[in-house]
Each structure stands twice: as C-alpha cells, then as structure tokens.
Scaffold this active site. Structure first.
Site, PDB file in Angstrom:
ATOM      1  N   PHE A 148      -3.229   1.924   8.774  1.00  0.00           N
ATOM      2  CA  PHE A 148      -3.672   1.211   9.975  1.00  0.00           C
ATOM      3  C   PHE A 148      -3.590   2.118  11.213  1.00  0.00           C
ATOM      4  O   PHE A 148      -4.615   2.465  11.825  1.00  0.00           O
ATOM      5  CB  PHE A 148      -2.816  -0.061  10.118  1.00  0.00           C
ATOM      6  CG  PHE A 148      -2.762  -0.640  11.494  1.00  0.00           C
ATOM      7  CD1 PHE A 148      -3.930  -0.913  12.207  1.00  0.00           C
ATOM      8  CD2 PHE A 148      -1.533  -0.924  12.102  1.00  0.00           C
ATOM      9  CE1 PHE A 148      -3.876  -1.442  13.491  1.00  0.00           C
ATOM     10  CE2 PHE A 148      -1.471  -1.465  13.369  1.00  0.00           C
ATOM     11  CZ  PHE A 148      -2.646  -1.709  14.074  1.00  0.00           C
ATOM     12  N   LYS A 156       7.447  24.054  10.472  1.00  0.00           N
ATOM     13  CA  LYS A 156       8.249  25.289  10.606  1.00  0.00           C
ATOM     14  C   LYS A 156       7.427  26.501  10.147  1.00  0.00           C
ATOM     15  O   LYS A 156       7.343  27.514  10.847  1.00  0.00           O
ATOM     16  CB  LYS A 156       9.518  25.137   9.762  1.00  0.00           C
ATOM     17  CG  LYS A 156      10.416  26.347   9.783  1.00  0.00           C
ATOM     18  CD  LYS A 156      11.788  26.002   9.197  1.00  0.00           C
ATOM     19  CE  LYS A 156      12.638  27.246   9.071  1.00  0.00           C
ATOM     20  NZ  LYS A 156      12.687  27.747   7.701  1.00  0.00           N
ATOM     21  N   ASP A 203       0.626  12.983  -2.264  1.00  0.00           N
ATOM     22  CA  ASP A 203       1.889  12.314  -1.990  1.00  0.00           C
ATOM     23  C   ASP A 203       2.788  13.298  -1.232  1.00  0.00           C
ATOM     24  O   ASP A 203       3.157  14.344  -1.783  1.00  0.00           O
ATOM     25  CB  ASP A 203       2.522  11.916  -3.336  1.00  0.00           C
ATOM     26  CG  ASP A 203       3.886  11.281  -3.185  1.00  0.00           C
ATOM     27  OD1 ASP A 203       4.459  11.330  -2.084  1.00  0.00           O
ATOM     28  OD2 ASP A 203       4.381  10.728  -4.187  1.00  0.00           O
ATOM     29  N   VAL A 204       3.131  12.972   0.006  1.00  0.00           N
ATOM     30  CA  VAL A 204       3.863  13.943   0.840  1.00  0.00           C
ATOM     31  C   VAL A 204       5.343  14.076   0.450  1.00  0.00           C
ATOM     32  O   VAL A 204       6.048  14.902   1.036  1.00  0.00           O
ATOM     33  CB  VAL A 204       3.725  13.658   2.358  1.00  0.00           C
ATOM     34  CG1 VAL A 204       2.285  13.776   2.797  1.00  0.00           C
ATOM     35  CG2 VAL A 204       4.318  12.312   2.749  1.00  0.00           C
ATOM     36  N   TYR A 209      13.970   0.706   4.668  1.00  0.00           N
ATOM     37  CA  TYR A 209      13.027   1.172   5.707  1.00  0.00           C
ATOM     38  C   TYR A 209      13.803   1.680   6.919  1.00  0.00           C
ATOM     39  O   TYR A 209      13.588   2.800   7.388  1.00  0.00           O
ATOM     40  CB  TYR A 209      12.121   0.010   6.092  1.00  0.00           C
ATOM     41  CG  TYR A 209      11.073   0.325   7.132  1.00  0.00           C
ATOM     42  CD1 TYR A 209      10.043   1.222   6.866  1.00  0.00           C
ATOM     43  CD2 TYR A 209      11.092  -0.311   8.382  1.00  0.00           C
ATOM     44  CE1 TYR A 209       9.064   1.494   7.824  1.00  0.00           C
ATOM     45  CE2 TYR A 209      10.116  -0.045   9.329  1.00  0.00           C
ATOM     46  CZ  TYR A 209       9.101   0.853   9.048  1.00  0.00           C
ATOM     47  OH  TYR A 209       8.134   1.112   9.987  1.00  0.00           O
TER      48      TYR A 209
HETATM   49  P1  NAD Z   1       0.192   1.571   6.803  1.00  0.00           P
HETATM   50  O1  NAD Z   1       0.859   1.102   5.561  1.00  0.00           O
HETATM   51  O2  NAD Z   1      -1.124   0.989   7.150  1.00  0.00           O
HETATM   52  O3  NAD Z   1       0.030   3.153   6.793  1.00  0.00           O
HETATM   53  C1  NAD Z   1       0.941   4.007   6.137  1.00  0.00           C
HETATM   54  C2  NAD Z   1       0.138   5.056   5.393  1.00  0.00           C
HETATM   55  O4  NAD Z   1       1.055   5.972   4.743  1.00  0.00           O
HETATM   56  C3  NAD Z   1      -0.728   4.450   4.290  1.00  0.00           C
HETATM   57  O5  NAD Z   1      -2.059   4.928   4.396  1.00  0.00           O
HETATM   58  C4  NAD Z   1      -0.061   4.929   2.998  1.00  0.00           C
HETATM   59  O6  NAD Z   1      -0.974   5.072   1.923  1.00  0.00           O
HETATM   60  C5  NAD Z   1       0.546   6.244   3.451  1.00  0.00           C
HETATM   61  N1  NAD Z   1       1.653   6.699   2.603  1.00  0.00           N
HETATM   62  C6  NAD Z   1       2.767   6.012   2.246  1.00  0.00           C
HETATM   63  N2  NAD Z   1       3.556   6.770   1.454  1.00  0.00           N
HETATM   64  C7  NAD Z   1       2.927   7.975   1.330  1.00  0.00           C
HETATM   65  C8  NAD Z   1       3.232   9.182   0.661  1.00  0.00           C
HETATM   66  N3  NAD Z   1       4.358   9.317  -0.074  1.00  0.00           N
HETATM   67  N4  NAD Z   1       2.365  10.225   0.738  1.00  0.00           N
HETATM   68  C9  NAD Z   1       1.219  10.125   1.471  1.00  0.00           C
HETATM   69  N5  NAD Z   1       0.875   9.001   2.128  1.00  0.00           N
HETATM   70  C10 NAD Z   1       1.723   7.937   2.065  1.00  0.00           C
HETATM   71  O7  NAD Z   1       1.232   1.334   7.995  1.00  0.00           O
HETATM   72  P2  NAD Z   1       1.074   1.522   9.570  1.00  0.00           P
HETATM   73  O8  NAD Z   1       1.353   0.234  10.204  1.00  0.00           O
HETATM   74  O9  NAD Z   1      -0.177   2.243   9.878  1.00  0.00           O
HETATM   75  O10 NAD Z   1       2.314   2.467   9.878  1.00  0.00           O
HETATM   76  C11 NAD Z   1       2.152   3.873  10.076  1.00  0.00           C
HETATM   77  C12 NAD Z   1       3.470   4.481  10.524  1.00  0.00           C
HETATM   78  O11 NAD Z   1       3.902   3.875  11.745  1.00  0.00           O
HETATM   79  C13 NAD Z   1       4.596   4.278   9.521  1.00  0.00           C
HETATM   80  O12 NAD Z   1       5.384   5.458   9.471  1.00  0.00           O
HETATM   81  C14 NAD Z   1       5.383   3.129  10.111  1.00  0.00           C
HETATM   82  O13 NAD Z   1       6.728   3.183   9.726  1.00  0.00           O
HETATM   83  C15 NAD Z   1       5.207   3.351  11.596  1.00  0.00           C
HETATM   84  N6  NAD Z   1       5.353   2.095  12.348  1.00  0.00           N
HETATM   85  C16 NAD Z   1       4.386   1.144  12.354  1.00  0.00           C
HETATM   86  C17 NAD Z   1       4.571  -0.028  13.089  1.00  0.00           C
HETATM   87  C18 NAD Z   1       3.504  -1.086  13.198  1.00  0.00           C
HETATM   88  O14 NAD Z   1       3.700  -2.055  13.922  1.00  0.00           O
HETATM   89  N7  NAD Z   1       2.353  -0.970  12.581  1.00  0.00           N
HETATM   90  C19 NAD Z   1       5.778  -0.248  13.763  1.00  0.00           C
HETATM   91  C20 NAD Z   1       6.763   0.726  13.680  1.00  0.00           C
HETATM   92  C21 NAD Z   1       6.542   1.896  12.989  1.00  0.00           C
END
Ligand code: NAD
Length: 312
Positions: free
Chosen positions: A12, A106, A57-58, A146
């Site tokens: 997202f 790095k 996968d990171v 988390y």
């Molecule tokens: P999301 O689930 O839509 O996006 C996360 C993305 O990370 C996904 O596309 C998923 O496929 C990818 N991903 C997960 N594990 C992975 C891996 N091992 N290797 C490669 N890709 C991987 O969630 P989002 O809402 O877009 O959140 C994005 C970031 O922002 C996250 O780190 C989340 O913790 C942080 N965040 C979001 C919110 C919010 O309100 N949306 C609030 C606080 C923090």
C-alpha cells in the site's frame, strides 16, 4: 538521476512512494516478495523505464550491481491480521530484512530510511505520544511480533548509524489510509468501507471508544520525502493528530457510503491500544511538515477508489 531501492514497494504505502519518487525523477528499484503486496499496485508503473520490479524476499541476501543513493525499507506485514497469521515472517523481515537492507546502504554508501510504526509505543501510558516516549509493549502478546520486530529494526538502524556512520532516518508511521489498501486487510478503514459498501454489518471491536488518528496517504508520502532529505537521524512521528473514536469512524464511513449496514460490536482483541495520537512537534519544527487532508476528504477519496471497477 538518483536511484532508490524500495523494499515492500508493491504494498500500500510502497506503491504510493514508487509513484511519487518516479514523478520526482528518481530511478526506483522496487523489491518485494508479494507476501502481503500486490503487483497490480505497481502495474501502471512497469512501462516506466526508470522503474524496475524485482521479486525477492529481503530476509535473504540482497545483491544489486548498480549504484544506490537511498535505501527505503518498507517491507513488512503491517495489518494485525497479517502479522498474526505471519508471525515468524514479520519478525524475520524486521530483523534479517532490516539487516540486509542496511547492508546494501553500507556497501553502496547510500542513505537509509526505516519504516517504523506508532506500534513501538504499544498501549501508551503517555498521550499524545512524542518520540521521546519509550512505549508500553507486551513482547510476548500476539501483537508483540510486529512491535518488537520494529523496535529491533530501530535499534539496528541506529547501531549502523553510530558504528558505520550511515546516514539513517526512521519514520514512525501512525495509521495511514487511502487507495490501494486491500479490502480485506483487517485495518479499520478498509474493513469498514468494505462492510458498508457490501451492506454487511460494520464490526466495531469493544465499545468503539478506543481512539485512533488517521493520516491520508499523500500527507504521509510528503512527510517521508521531507525526512529522506533531512539530516535527522533519530525517529520522527508522521501522522495526523486529529483523533477519533473507532465508533465515530464507523459512523462517518456509514454516512459517506450512504450505507444501510448496522454497526455491531465484537470483543476487543488482546493488547489493542486504547488511545493513539501522534505528537508531531518534531516533524513540524524540523521538516516544516503538517498534514493537509482532513478525514472527510480522505475517506471520500478512499471510498471512490474502492468503488472503482478497475483499481489502477
Ligand atoms: P503492505 O502489507 O501493503 O506492504 C508491505 C509490503 O512488504 C508488501 O508488498 C509485502 O509483500 C512486502 N513484504 C513483506 N515481507 C517481505 C519480505 N520478506 N521481502 C520482500 N517484501 C516483503 O503494508 P503497508 O501498510 O504498505 O506498510 C508498509 C510499511 O509501513 C511496513 O513496514 C509497515 O510496518 C509500515 N507502517 C504502515 C502503517 C500503515 O498505517 N499503513 C503504519 C505504521 C507502519
């Protein structure tokens, strides 16, 4: 032209950032394993010669031959239903994934930005939450996977800054919403919109008096961009301080969708935070950032997107 490596770019927030950075004339390499993301989120970008998508996968080693100027680490399940279903992947992407992403920064001499979260504050005992608050997290509760992954990721990021002198930034994101959220991702706004549009009951947890502060995606992206270009190495809250109870939110969505759905109440999940509101004094002072989109406008834009037949 500067190059950004964006992990989690098909999610997202990541997909909005990809689009924003391409518009700002960056080259964007999006790395995502599509665990919770969707390739459709970046489908419209794939014809852009400055955009590349790599399915990876990171938590595994990241190898790139080209120069990188910024690493933005956004990969992580982010919705409570995702991280409760994927607890080990969540811990791994916050720890091993952050380690690998920092390793790229790095090796390439790149700046690094970590997507952290207001969840590092847990169920807060201070309200609103400033960056100086250390939080109230249950490490072994269902949300701990988390919260602790992000707390570890923050600690590792600052360890790389202090030890390896990497220019790091940490954004503590408060609840953000907008187009490209998954309808069934379990977070309150998409869930309520989905229920309201399909005429199903709108399910509010507890009595709905718990509060949340919701930031529209364009405001968040603007804040992240300002932080990327700042010299702040310590965490910065980005969120909209306008605070609503979950019941107020359900009623607004019911009204804006003109839905006939009933509002029903279900038991509160374990460790659900009772309040949540960012103190944004730091972002205001150092980034000159303020959210601009009010809840009514943001919700209406999100509802229109959910109503669109093709989700580009
Ligand atoms: P999301 O689930 O839509 O996006 C996360 C993305 O990370 C996904 O596309 C998923 O496929 C990818 N991903 C997960 N594990 C992975 C891996 N091992 N290797 C490669 N890709 C991987 O969630 P989002 O809402 O877009 O959140 C994005 C970031 O922002 C996250 O780190 C989340 O913790 C942080 N965040 C979001 C919110 C919010 O309100 N949306 C609030 C606080 C923090």
């Amino acid at each position: 032209m500067k190059t950004v490596l964006l992990t989690g770019g098909a999610g997202f927030i990541g997909s909005h950032l990809c689009r924003y950075l391409l518009d700002k004339r960056f080259r964007v390499i999006c790395v995502d394993n599509l665990l919770t993301g969707d390739l459709n989120n970046v489908a419209s970008l794939r014809a852009n010669p400055n955009f590349d998508f790599i399915k990876h996968d990171v938590t595994k080693n990241i190898h790139l031959d080209e120069d990188i100027d910024f690493v933005l680490h956004f990969a992580s399940p982010a919705s409570p239903i995702d991280y409760k279903k994927l607890p080990i992947q969540t811990l791994k992407v916050g720890s091993l994934g952050t380690h690998n992403a920092l390793g790229v920064a790095k090796a390439k001499g790149a700046k690094f930005l970590l997507a952290s979260t207001s969840e590092v504050y847990g169920d807060p005992l201070i309200h609103p939450q400033p960056e100086s608050y250390w939080g109230n997290v249950n490490p072994i509760g269902p949300r701990g996977v988390y919260d602790e992954a992000k707390r570890f990721a923050e600690a590792l990021t600052l360890a790389y800054h202090r030890t390896h002198k990497i220019d790091t930034k940490i954004v503590r994101i408060f609840n953000t919403y907008g187009p490209h959220m998954r309808r069934k991702d379990g977070r309150a706004i998409p869930e309520f919109i989905d229920q309201a549009l399909s005429g199903k009951p709108i399910t509010v947890f507890g009595d709905g008096s718990q509060t949340r502060s919701f930031c529209y995606i364009s405001d968040l992206v603007d804040g992240i961009y300002r932080l990327m270009n700042s010299d702040l190495n310590e965490p910065v809250n980005i969120g909209n301080p306008a605070e609503f109870s979950v019941l107020e939110l359900a009623n607004m969505i019911k009204k804006f969708t003109k839905s006939k759905s009933k509002i029903i109440f279900k038991p509160l999940p374990i460790d659900d935070p009772k309040v949540r509101q960012p103190d944004i004094s730091k972002a205001k002072k150092y980034l000159k950032w303020l959210p601009k989109v009010e809840i009514e406008e943001g919700l209406n834009k999100t509802i229109s997107w959910f109503n669109k037949p093709s989700k580009s």
